[in-house]
Design an enzyme around this catalytic site. Sequence first.
Site, short mmCIF file in Angstrom:
data_model
loop_
_atom_site.label_atom_id
_atom_site.label_comp_id
_atom_site.label_asym_id
_atom_site.label_seq_id
_atom_site.Cartn_x
_atom_site.Cartn_y
_atom_site.Cartn_z
N LEU A 56 0.81 -1.22 0.00
CA LEU A 56 0.00 0.00 0.00
C LEU A 56 0.85 1.27 0.00
CD1 LEU A 56 -3.27 0.71 1.68
CD2 LEU A 56 -1.39 2.16 2.41
N LEU A 57 0.44 2.19 -0.85
CA LEU A 57 1.02 3.54 -0.84
C LEU A 57 -0.06 4.45 -0.28
CD1 LEU A 57 2.64 5.47 -3.82
CD2 LEU A 57 0.55 6.33 -2.75
N ASN A 58 0.31 5.29 0.71
CA ASN A 58 -0.62 6.36 1.06
C ASN A 58 0.07 7.73 0.99
OD1 ASN A 58 0.27 5.04 3.62
ND2 ASN A 58 -1.06 6.45 4.67
N ASP A 59 0.21 8.44 2.05
CA ASP A 59 0.59 9.86 1.95
C ASP A 59 1.94 10.11 1.29
OD1 ASP A 59 -1.45 9.58 3.78
OD2 ASP A 59 -0.42 10.58 5.41
N GLU A 107 -5.73 15.70 9.76
CA GLU A 107 -4.53 14.99 9.33
C GLU A 107 -3.80 15.85 8.31
OE1 GLU A 107 -5.21 10.30 9.91
OE2 GLU A 107 -6.11 11.04 8.08
N ARG A 126 -0.26 13.99 15.07
CA ARG A 126 0.69 13.51 14.06
C ARG A 126 0.84 14.45 12.85
NH1 ARG A 126 -3.54 9.74 14.24
NH2 ARG A 126 -5.04 9.99 12.55
N ASP A 127 1.77 14.06 12.00
CA ASP A 127 2.03 14.68 10.69
C ASP A 127 2.63 16.08 10.78
OD1 ASP A 127 0.70 12.35 9.99
OD2 ASP A 127 -1.19 13.35 9.51
N GLN A 134 4.41 7.02 2.05
CA GLN A 134 4.07 6.04 3.07
C GLN A 134 3.83 4.70 2.39
OE1 GLN A 134 2.75 6.49 6.85
NE2 GLN A 134 4.68 7.46 6.39
N TYR A 147 5.38 7.17 10.54
CA TYR A 147 4.20 7.84 9.98
C TYR A 147 4.59 9.14 9.28
CZ TYR A 147 0.46 4.79 11.77
OH TYR A 147 -0.41 3.74 11.98
#
Length: 479
Positions: free
Chosen positions: A44-47, A223, A166-167, A63, A106
């Site tokens: 999986l690819l996310n951000d 987020e 986070r982030d 990510q 993260y």
Amino acid sequence: MDLPKEIRYRPYQEWSEQEFQLIKAKVSDSPWHVHYHIEPRTGLLNDPNGFSYFNGRYHLFYQNWPYGPAHGLKQWVHLISDDLVHFEETGIKLLPDHANDKEGAYSGSAYALANQLFLFYTGNVRDANWLRDPRQIGAYLSTDGQIKKCSQVLISQPKDVTEHFRDPQIFEYQDQLYAIIGAQSHKKRAFIKLYKAINNDVENWEFVSNLDIGRQASEYMIECPNLVFIDQRPVLIYCPQGLSKKELDYANIYPNTYQIFDAFDPASGRLLGQGPLRNLDFGFEIYATQAFNSPDGRVLAISWIGLPDIDYPTDNYAYQGALSLVKELTIKDDILYQRPVRALSDLKMKPQMLEQRKDTSNCYLLEITVPSHEQKSLVLFADRKGQGLAITVNTQEGKITLDRSQSSNSFAEKFGNKRSCQIPKGDVTLNIYVDRSIVEIFVNEGQFVLTSRYFPEEEASALLMPDGELEGFYYEMRY
Ligand code: FRU
């Protein structure tokens, strides 16, 4: 895809080479691989993370959980680029291999120091009872590609936030380094915390205040907040999870939004002269957009074409997610314009006239003008029955609609199979980038954007114009 926690958080070293080869083989069987976008090699690819310019090149990470199409133990995967069109995966990874990020490296951002790229990110740490302790931590990427992590936590969970903290986005404003971090109060309301680097030391942060963004958040978590400056004006791009639809109409599971302000007062932690909260994108999927002020004066953004908590047809092939094209951000009439970077035109092959029924490679660009007082439509990825992804533009009413109800590989149907966006009446220009299973539609040079996945059957690659021909050009895209 729902996978048991034991699988998702299994230490990387416990996966055998044989298991990984099986995953790779599944991925390679997919008919939906994209050609000129970024997708994960496996899993999986996310951000997008750490988007920056350092040592003469653009740097970007994403990510990733490499072992399947689910949110597991995350790492950062590194890419570099000279032109923001061609990206090369370097093999460098920010692994979840430290006590401060043991359940996942993260999301976060990057800031270029003299000889190192500083990565500011969230370490996902959980105890034996699976209680989360979010830690804001740092690492350095050297010019020769080595990662060195700071041993200490840079910002710990404050008393007034839950585990949802986070982030971090690090940015410079008037020669001072700041960071903003998404947070949730104990009353389950979202807010953003603002910090300042003492003496501009990236390892030494002091709390300034909760950022005043001119609205009382109805959402429960923010987020991926990003603050960038366009023509001196602050633009806040963020993902307000659980946002009330009374505040903003949106259809996806979670929205990605922006607000434009007149000024930033870091001493009081206020963004002044707020504009309305707006959708960044009107398609079926966009999330976690990351933007930064590039040293060449441009403001650049890239998004995850995907959403949390959604299953995709590619899950059957052990991967999920892609990144958008890199978009240059500008402001016109208080609207944020997003346009693909100019270098993307290097991919355009020779122009062809549009025809009523065109067989395509599913890898192309359309440049179209729809005249005023018309209703016109296009069907992309059309199969033999003429069914595909329908785009309808009504220049009389001022509306563009995207309809994926005819897909035989439908997904996320709970959130509807149509998306639409109000656009100004009159002539409309459309730049439509198609890449195998991705469609990015830029209306009026980026005034509105609709980004979506669509998963056609193998042979479904015709381009139709059911309401009569449209004026414009078709370009095959080189890759
Ligand atoms: C957004 C997000 C971030 C988090 C990351 C974990 O998609 O949930 O808030 O840092 O993904 O992969």
